[in-house]
Design a protein around this motif. Structure first.
Motif, PDB file in Angstrom:
ATOM      1  N   LYS A   1       4.249  11.675   5.322  1.00 43.96           N
ATOM      2  CA  LYS A   1       3.239  10.943   6.081  1.00 43.96           C
ATOM      3  C   LYS A   1       3.639   9.469   6.191  1.00 43.96           C
ATOM      4  CE  LYS A   1      -0.480  13.949   4.388  1.00 43.96           C
ATOM      5  NZ  LYS A   1      -1.745  13.983   3.617  1.00 43.96           N
ATOM      6  N   ALA A   2       3.899   9.029   7.401  1.00 42.61           N
ATOM      7  CA  ALA A   2       4.341   7.648   7.593  1.00 42.61           C
ATOM      8  C   ALA A   2       3.328   6.643   7.069  1.00 42.61           C
ATOM      9  CB  ALA A   2       4.624   7.389   9.073  1.00 42.61           C
ATOM     10  N   GLU A   3       2.036   6.978   7.156  1.00 40.78           N
ATOM     11  CA  GLU A   3       1.010   6.026   6.708  1.00 40.78           C
ATOM     12  C   GLU A   3       1.091   5.764   5.204  1.00 40.78           C
ATOM     13  OE1 GLU A   3      -1.223  10.046   7.251  1.00 40.78           O
ATOM     14  OE2 GLU A   3       0.442   8.949   8.207  1.00 40.78           O
ATOM     15  N   ASP A   4       1.776   6.640   4.453  1.00 44.87           N
ATOM     16  CA  ASP A   4       1.920   6.440   3.014  1.00 44.87           C
ATOM     17  C   ASP A   4       3.009   5.428   2.667  1.00 44.87           C
ATOM     18  OD1 ASP A   4      -0.063   8.301   2.572  1.00 44.87           O
ATOM     19  OD2 ASP A   4       1.310   9.937   2.041  1.00 44.87           O
ATOM     20  N   TYR A   5       3.907   5.121   3.623  1.00 43.86           N
ATOM     21  CA  TYR A   5       5.029   4.243   3.272  1.00 43.86           C
ATOM     22  C   TYR A   5       5.329   3.161   4.302  1.00 43.86           C
ATOM     23  CZ  TYR A   5       7.790   7.282   6.443  1.00 43.86           C
ATOM     24  OH  TYR A   5       8.254   7.988   7.529  1.00 43.86           O
ATOM     25  N   ILE A   6       4.759   3.252   5.505  1.00 44.27           N
ATOM     26  CA  ILE A   6       5.206   2.402   6.601  1.00 44.27           C
ATOM     27  C   ILE A   6       5.011   0.911   6.326  1.00 44.27           C
ATOM     28  CG2 ILE A   6       3.055   2.370   7.927  1.00 44.27           C
ATOM     29  CD1 ILE A   6       6.619   2.948   9.336  1.00 44.27           C
ATOM     30  N   ALA A   7       3.999   0.547   5.502  1.00 47.90           N
ATOM     31  CA  ALA A   7       3.756  -0.874   5.220  1.00 47.90           C
ATOM     32  C   ALA A   7       4.821  -1.467   4.316  1.00 47.90           C
ATOM     33  CB  ALA A   7       2.375  -1.062   4.596  1.00 47.90           C
TER      34      ALA A   7
ATOM     35  N   GLY B   1       0.787  -1.219   0.000  1.00 55.63           N
ATOM     36  CA  GLY B   1       0.000   0.000   0.000  1.00 55.63           C
ATOM     37  C   GLY B   1       0.821   1.272   0.000  1.00 55.63           C
ATOM     38  N   VAL B   2       2.081   1.189  -0.410  1.00 53.31           N
ATOM     39  CA  VAL B   2       2.925   2.379  -0.472  1.00 53.31           C
ATOM     40  C   VAL B   2       2.417   3.298  -1.586  1.00 53.31           C
ATOM     41  CG1 VAL B   2       5.250   3.250  -0.898  1.00 53.31           C
ATOM     42  CG2 VAL B   2       4.925   1.116   0.377  1.00 53.31           C
ATOM     43  N   ARG B   3       2.204   4.565  -1.256  1.00 45.16           N
ATOM     44  CA  ARG B   3       1.732   5.527  -2.254  1.00 45.16           C
ATOM     45  C   ARG B   3       2.925   6.094  -3.021  1.00 45.16           C
ATOM     46  NH1 ARG B   3      -3.136   9.006   0.648  1.00 45.16           N
ATOM     47  NH2 ARG B   3      -4.347   7.202   1.350  1.00 45.16           N
ATOM     48  N   LEU B   4       2.769   6.153  -4.331  1.00 44.46           N
ATOM     49  CA  LEU B   4       3.869   6.612  -5.180  1.00 44.46           C
ATOM     50  C   LEU B   4       3.319   7.211  -6.467  1.00 44.46           C
ATOM     51  CD1 LEU B   4       3.907   4.075  -7.384  1.00 44.46           C
ATOM     52  CD2 LEU B   4       5.138   2.963  -5.526  1.00 44.46           C
ATOM     53  N   THR B   5       4.233   7.776  -7.253  1.00 40.79           N
ATOM     54  CA  THR B   5       3.903   8.315  -8.568  1.00 40.79           C
ATOM     55  C   THR B   5       4.577   7.454  -9.613  1.00 40.79           C
ATOM     56  OG1 THR B   5       3.736  10.570  -7.708  1.00 40.79           O
ATOM     57  CG2 THR B   5       4.049  10.319 -10.075  1.00 40.79           C
ATOM     58  N   ARG B   6       3.780   6.880 -10.514  1.00 40.50           N
ATOM     59  CA  ARG B   6       4.312   6.004 -11.555  1.00 40.50           C
ATOM     60  C   ARG B   6       4.505   6.820 -12.833  1.00 40.50           C
ATOM     61  NH1 ARG B   6       2.696   0.190 -10.950  1.00 40.50           N
ATOM     62  NH2 ARG B   6       4.390   0.561  -9.445  1.00 40.50           N
ATOM     63  N   VAL B   7       5.750   6.905 -13.279  1.00 47.15           N
ATOM     64  CA  VAL B   7       6.080   7.735 -14.438  1.00 47.15           C
ATOM     65  C   VAL B   7       6.260   6.876 -15.683  1.00 47.15           C
ATOM     66  CG1 VAL B   7       7.602   9.548 -15.285  1.00 47.15           C
ATOM     67  CG2 VAL B   7       7.245   9.300 -12.824  1.00 47.15           C
TER      68      VAL B   7
END
Length: 286
Positions: free
Chosen positions: A54-60, A26-32
């Motif tokens: 925001k830790a919740e965007d990457y902690i998993a 569930g890590v939030r990212l930008t796919r280019v």
């Protein structure tokens, strides 16, 4: 007689703006690269930018998952990432470090944040392997920031040379198959810099701070933050930073021009090879 050197300016032949995505757990990212806008740019299969406070965007993080047939390149700008694999390899990526992992015939690895708060920022690039190297033994090229040389080719220009060459400064990454160039370029406000791209390579530039123009004269075009330029038309890249300066990555590699059979974490040349990768993984041969 030697062939004349191509001094024509490179230009933007296509612009791509990354799309919001998530991967791993569930890590939030930008796919280019790797999305609908640009499925691939031979030999590059994927480019993800991750960056958040925001830790919740990457902690998993990215729990254990397999790879076969290509390379992953992780370049950390901020934050700390612990990686492990099923061959007993383990390491910690710190700010400014790079890991160039050749998955080859296959491994199972994880990439997990080693922090619970603060900024996590960086890039992951996938680079294809030629058919002759897809089943090689896995290996790593991993370098801390103090082992990545920095060039100052002109006033107001700083270049971290991860792979390739800037003047007499040579990056530590070596991969003859694609002969990559990977530069992290910082330009002070209004500063211009020229750099010759490797002959025959596919190349792109991605601005992640500030803005710049690419090209010169009537063909100069702006490149804003979070935009990628596919480059072509000539070998001499001309960059000029905007009023706030610019920071960007410049990446180039030799195209393989081979068929690509791809599904999830496996990249082979034929559907049969792809199916065999799934069988080998399920039967524990990685």
């Amino acid at each position: 007689m030697t062939a004349p050197i191509d001094t024509a300016p490179a230009r933007i032949i296509r612009k791509v703006r990354g799309q919001a995505a998530s991967d791993g757990a569930g890590v939030r990212l930008t796919r280019v690269i790797g999305g609908a806008g640009l499925p691939e740019l031979d030999p590059f299969l994927l480019l993800d930018e991750f960056g958040t406070d925001k830790a919740e965007d990457y902690i998993a993080g990215f729990p254990s998952h397999p790879h076969r047939g290509f390379e992953t390149v992780t370049y950390m700008l901020d934050g700390r990432m612990r990686h492990k694999d099923n061959h007993g390899n383990e390491g910690l990526l710190t700010p400014g470090s790079v890991q160039w992992m050749t998955a080859g015939r296959g491994l199972v690895h994880s990439e997990m944040p080693e922090q619970e708060s603060g900024r996590m920022r960086g890039f992951q690039l996938w680079v294809n392997l030629p058919a002759r190297e897809k089943m090689t033994e896995p290996r790593y090229q991993e370098f801390a920031p103090d082992r990545i040389p920095v060039a100052h080719p002109a006033a107001g220009v700083e270049v971290k040379v991860i792979a390739g060459r800037v003047g007499d400064t040579v990056g530590p990454i070596v991969q003859p198959a694609t002969d990559p160039l990977y530069l992290d370029i910082a330009l002070q406000p209004g500063v211009a810099w020229r750099h010759d791209l490797p002959d025959g390579h596919n190349a792109f530039a991605y601005v992640f701070e500030g803005a710049a123009t690419v090209g010169e004269g009537e063909e100069a075009r702006p490149l804003d933050s979070r935009e990628m330029a596919v480059l072509g038309g000539g070998r001499q890249l001309v960059l000029r930073a905007g009023e706030a300066g610019a920071r960007l990555i410049l990446v180039a590699g030799t195209p393989l021009r081979e068929p690509v059979a791809r599904h999830g974490p496996f990249v082979m040349n034929t559907r049969q090879e792809l199916m065999q990768a799934f069988v080998d993984f399920q039967e524990g041969r990685f």
